[in-house]
Design a protein around this motif. Structure first.
Motif, PDB file in Angstrom:
ATOM      1  N   PRO A 107     -32.431  -8.038  34.104  1.00  0.00           N
ATOM      2  CA  PRO A 107     -31.219  -7.467  33.496  1.00  0.00           C
ATOM      3  C   PRO A 107     -31.545  -6.353  32.501  1.00  0.00           C
ATOM      4  O   PRO A 107     -32.496  -6.449  31.734  1.00  0.00           O
ATOM      5  CB  PRO A 107     -30.586  -8.674  32.789  1.00  0.00           C
ATOM      6  CG  PRO A 107     -31.098  -9.860  33.554  1.00  0.00           C
ATOM      7  CD  PRO A 107     -32.500  -9.492  33.969  1.00  0.00           C
ATOM      8  N   LEU A 108     -30.758  -5.325  32.545  1.00  0.00           N
ATOM      9  CA  LEU A 108     -30.871  -4.106  31.745  1.00  0.00           C
ATOM     10  C   LEU A 108     -32.084  -3.253  32.121  1.00  0.00           C
ATOM     11  O   LEU A 108     -31.959  -2.053  32.278  1.00  0.00           O
ATOM     12  CB  LEU A 108     -30.852  -4.393  30.244  1.00  0.00           C
ATOM     13  CG  LEU A 108     -29.572  -5.064  29.738  1.00  0.00           C
ATOM     14  CD1 LEU A 108     -29.677  -5.335  28.245  1.00  0.00           C
ATOM     15  CD2 LEU A 108     -28.346  -4.230  30.037  1.00  0.00           C
ATOM     16  N   ALA A 109     -33.248  -3.870  32.280  1.00  0.00           N
ATOM     17  CA  ALA A 109     -34.426  -3.115  32.698  1.00  0.00           C
ATOM     18  C   ALA A 109     -34.241  -2.570  34.111  1.00  0.00           C
ATOM     19  O   ALA A 109     -34.869  -1.577  34.479  1.00  0.00           O
ATOM     20  CB  ALA A 109     -35.674  -3.993  32.630  1.00  0.00           C
ATOM     21  N   ASN A 110     -33.354  -3.195  34.885  1.00  0.00           N
ATOM     22  CA  ASN A 110     -33.117  -2.719  36.250  1.00  0.00           C
ATOM     23  C   ASN A 110     -32.399  -1.372  36.282  1.00  0.00           C
ATOM     24  O   ASN A 110     -32.265  -0.778  37.343  1.00  0.00           O
ATOM     25  CB  ASN A 110     -32.368  -3.752  37.089  1.00  0.00           C
ATOM     26  CG  ASN A 110     -30.984  -4.063  36.564  1.00  0.00           C
ATOM     27  OD1 ASN A 110     -30.616  -3.659  35.464  1.00  0.00           O
ATOM     28  ND2 ASN A 110     -30.223  -4.799  37.335  1.00  0.00           N
ATOM     29  N   PHE A 111     -31.971  -0.879  35.132  1.00  0.00           N
ATOM     30  CA  PHE A 111     -31.393   0.450  35.071  1.00  0.00           C
ATOM     31  C   PHE A 111     -32.461   1.527  34.822  1.00  0.00           C
ATOM     32  O   PHE A 111     -32.142   2.708  34.786  1.00  0.00           O
ATOM     33  CB  PHE A 111     -30.320   0.544  33.978  1.00  0.00           C
ATOM     34  CG  PHE A 111     -29.129  -0.318  34.273  1.00  0.00           C
ATOM     35  CD1 PHE A 111     -28.378  -0.129  35.426  1.00  0.00           C
ATOM     36  CD2 PHE A 111     -28.760  -1.334  33.409  1.00  0.00           C
ATOM     37  CE1 PHE A 111     -27.281  -0.918  35.707  1.00  0.00           C
ATOM     38  CE2 PHE A 111     -27.657  -2.123  33.682  1.00  0.00           C
ATOM     39  CZ  PHE A 111     -26.919  -1.921  34.826  1.00  0.00           C
ATOM     40  N   TRP A 112     -33.720   1.112  34.653  1.00  0.00           N
ATOM     41  CA  TRP A 112     -34.782   2.059  34.378  1.00  0.00           C
ATOM     42  C   TRP A 112     -36.033   1.849  35.232  1.00  0.00           C
ATOM     43  O   TRP A 112     -36.565   2.791  35.813  1.00  0.00           O
ATOM     44  CB  TRP A 112     -35.157   2.001  32.896  1.00  0.00           C
ATOM     45  CG  TRP A 112     -36.274   2.920  32.533  1.00  0.00           C
ATOM     46  CD1 TRP A 112     -37.564   2.593  32.213  1.00  0.00           C
ATOM     47  CD2 TRP A 112     -36.231   4.359  32.506  1.00  0.00           C
ATOM     48  NE1 TRP A 112     -38.309   3.721  31.970  1.00  0.00           N
ATOM     49  CE2 TRP A 112     -37.513   4.824  32.145  1.00  0.00           C
ATOM     50  CE3 TRP A 112     -35.235   5.293  32.751  1.00  0.00           C
ATOM     51  CZ2 TRP A 112     -37.812   6.176  32.012  1.00  0.00           C
ATOM     52  CZ3 TRP A 112     -35.542   6.638  32.625  1.00  0.00           C
ATOM     53  CH2 TRP A 112     -36.818   7.057  32.255  1.00  0.00           C
ATOM     54  N   ILE A 113     -36.517   0.610  35.324  1.00  0.00           N
ATOM     55  CA  ILE A 113     -37.788   0.338  36.000  1.00  0.00           C
ATOM     56  C   ILE A 113     -37.802   0.804  37.462  1.00  0.00           C
ATOM     57  O   ILE A 113     -38.731   1.498  37.870  1.00  0.00           O
ATOM     58  CB  ILE A 113     -38.183  -1.153  35.875  1.00  0.00           C
ATOM     59  CG1 ILE A 113     -38.541  -1.468  34.418  1.00  0.00           C
ATOM     60  CG2 ILE A 113     -39.348  -1.493  36.797  1.00  0.00           C
ATOM     61  CD1 ILE A 113     -38.825  -2.935  34.143  1.00  0.00           C
ATOM     62  N   PRO A 114     -36.801   0.464  38.291  1.00  0.00           N
ATOM     63  CA  PRO A 114     -36.874   0.915  39.690  1.00  0.00           C
ATOM     64  C   PRO A 114     -36.923   2.441  39.834  1.00  0.00           C
ATOM     65  O   PRO A 114     -37.604   2.957  40.725  1.00  0.00           O
ATOM     66  CB  PRO A 114     -35.595   0.343  40.313  1.00  0.00           C
ATOM     67  CG  PRO A 114     -35.258  -0.828  39.453  1.00  0.00           C
ATOM     68  CD  PRO A 114     -35.662  -0.421  38.063  1.00  0.00           C
ATOM     69  N   TYR A 115     -36.223   3.127  38.962  1.00  0.00           N
ATOM     70  CA  TYR A 115     -36.260   4.593  38.984  1.00  0.00           C
ATOM     71  C   TYR A 115     -37.673   5.090  38.692  1.00  0.00           C
ATOM     72  O   TYR A 115     -38.197   5.947  39.400  1.00  0.00           O
ATOM     73  CB  TYR A 115     -35.264   5.151  37.961  1.00  0.00           C
ATOM     74  CG  TYR A 115     -35.453   6.616  37.664  1.00  0.00           C
ATOM     75  CD1 TYR A 115     -35.149   7.590  38.621  1.00  0.00           C
ATOM     76  CD2 TYR A 115     -35.947   7.037  36.435  1.00  0.00           C
ATOM     77  CE1 TYR A 115     -35.335   8.938  38.352  1.00  0.00           C
ATOM     78  CE2 TYR A 115     -36.131   8.377  36.165  1.00  0.00           C
ATOM     79  CZ  TYR A 115     -35.823   9.327  37.116  1.00  0.00           C
ATOM     80  OH  TYR A 115     -36.013  10.661  36.853  1.00  0.00           O
ATOM     81  N   ARG A 116     -38.290   4.571  37.642  1.00  0.00           N
ATOM     82  CA  ARG A 116     -39.642   4.999  37.272  1.00  0.00           C
ATOM     83  C   ARG A 116     -40.640   4.647  38.362  1.00  0.00           C
ATOM     84  O   ARG A 116     -41.539   5.434  38.675  1.00  0.00           O
ATOM     85  CB  ARG A 116     -40.080   4.351  35.947  1.00  0.00           C
ATOM     86  CG  ARG A 116     -39.420   4.914  34.730  1.00  0.00           C
ATOM     87  CD  ARG A 116     -39.539   6.387  34.528  1.00  0.00           C
ATOM     88  NE  ARG A 116     -40.799   6.975  34.940  1.00  0.00           N
ATOM     89  CZ  ARG A 116     -41.041   8.278  34.985  1.00  0.00           C
ATOM     90  NH1 ARG A 116     -40.128   9.146  34.645  1.00  0.00           N
ATOM     91  NH2 ARG A 116     -42.199   8.737  35.371  1.00  0.00           N
ATOM     92  N   VAL A 117     -40.506   3.460  38.942  1.00  0.00           N
ATOM     93  CA  VAL A 117     -41.409   3.056  40.024  1.00  0.00           C
ATOM     94  C   VAL A 117     -41.282   4.032  41.190  1.00  0.00           C
ATOM     95  O   VAL A 117     -42.287   4.508  41.740  1.00  0.00           O
ATOM     96  CB  VAL A 117     -41.113   1.607  40.477  1.00  0.00           C
ATOM     97  CG1 VAL A 117     -41.812   1.287  41.791  1.00  0.00           C
ATOM     98  CG2 VAL A 117     -41.518   0.602  39.399  1.00  0.00           C
ATOM     99  N   THR A 118     -40.046   4.346  41.582  1.00  0.00           N
ATOM    100  CA  THR A 118     -39.824   5.253  42.710  1.00  0.00           C
ATOM    101  C   THR A 118     -40.344   6.652  42.400  1.00  0.00           C
ATOM    102  O   THR A 118     -40.969   7.292  43.260  1.00  0.00           O
ATOM    103  CB  THR A 118     -38.331   5.300  43.076  1.00  0.00           C
ATOM    104  OG1 THR A 118     -37.862   3.962  43.281  1.00  0.00           O
ATOM    105  CG2 THR A 118     -38.097   6.110  44.335  1.00  0.00           C
ATOM    106  N   LEU A 119     -40.122   7.124  41.201  1.00  0.00           N
ATOM    107  CA  LEU A 119     -40.610   8.452  40.815  1.00  0.00           C
ATOM    108  C   LEU A 119     -42.142   8.491  40.811  1.00  0.00           C
ATOM    109  O   LEU A 119     -42.742   9.469  41.282  1.00  0.00           O
ATOM    110  CB  LEU A 119     -40.054   8.827  39.440  1.00  0.00           C
ATOM    111  CG  LEU A 119     -40.003  10.296  39.091  1.00  0.00           C
ATOM    112  CD1 LEU A 119     -39.276  11.121  40.143  1.00  0.00           C
ATOM    113  CD2 LEU A 119     -39.341  10.476  37.730  1.00  0.00           C
TER     114      LEU A 119
END
Length: 193
Positions: A107-119
């Motif tokens: 929760p909440l980290a899912n608004f940032w971590i997947p983006y950074r991982v994909t980038l």
């Protein structure tokens, strides 16, 4: 080079690189297909009148199955991409391989971590540039997720349906397919070297 590293290293015309490229291609095809069908279903119900569409009740059931399928196949593909990216650039990742999938469920980290991982996967998989597609997809996904949640709190929508949810879902779906296509192509090129 260790035995495991020798097995995992991409090789020109080698079995490991070919196997990884084939596995990535099949995972990408499956993810794109399910996301595309889900996106077309969202578009169809929107064009047919939303909750007034004759098939809306059936759409709700089918869309849940397609949503779950999209998540499963997308995460399977993303995990495979992350594993490949680790071979291309062992130190260029902010988050470990487990967060390629796990980051979506925090929760909440899912608004940032997947983006950074994909980038990070994008950057490890080819030359600089083209990140706009990852950025656009992420903005569309955030708009759909946060916008729909906000609308559901402020307005009553049957089954969570709103024109905004459908339109943002279509945009996010199209961009997700584009990310999968382009990132898969980048990795396949890298695996064939």
């Amino acid at each position: 080079m260790s035995t495991q590293a020798a097995k995992d290293a991409p090789r020109r015309n080698g079995a490991v690189g070919d196997e990884r490229a084939a596995a990535l291609r099949s995972a990408a095809t499956a993810a794109q297909a399910v996301i595309a069908v889900y996106t077309v279903a969202q578009l169809a119900v929107g064009l047919a009148g939303g909750t007034r569409a004759e098939f809306f009740a059936a759409y709700v059931l089918v869309s849940m199955v397609l949503l779950v399928g999209s998540v499963v196949f997308f995460l399977r593909w993303l995990r495979r991409c992350r594993r490949n990216a680790q071979l291309f650039d062992p130190v260029g990742h902010r988050f470990g391989p487990g967060l390629a999938v796990g980051g979506w469920f925090i929760p909440l980290a899912n608004f940032w971590i997947p983006y950074r991982v994909t980038l990070d996967i994008w950057r490890a998989s080819g030359p600089r540039g083209g990140e706009w597609v990852v950025n656009a997809w992420w903005v569309a996904w955030l708009a759909k997720t946060l916008g729909t949640a906000a609308l559901m709190r402020t307005q009553a929508h049957p089954n969570g349906y709103s024109a905004f949810d459908q339109a943002s879902g279509v945009v996010a779906g199209v961009l997700a397919v584009l990310v999968i296509r382009r990132l898969t192509a980048r990795q396949q090129e890298k695996l064939s070297i």
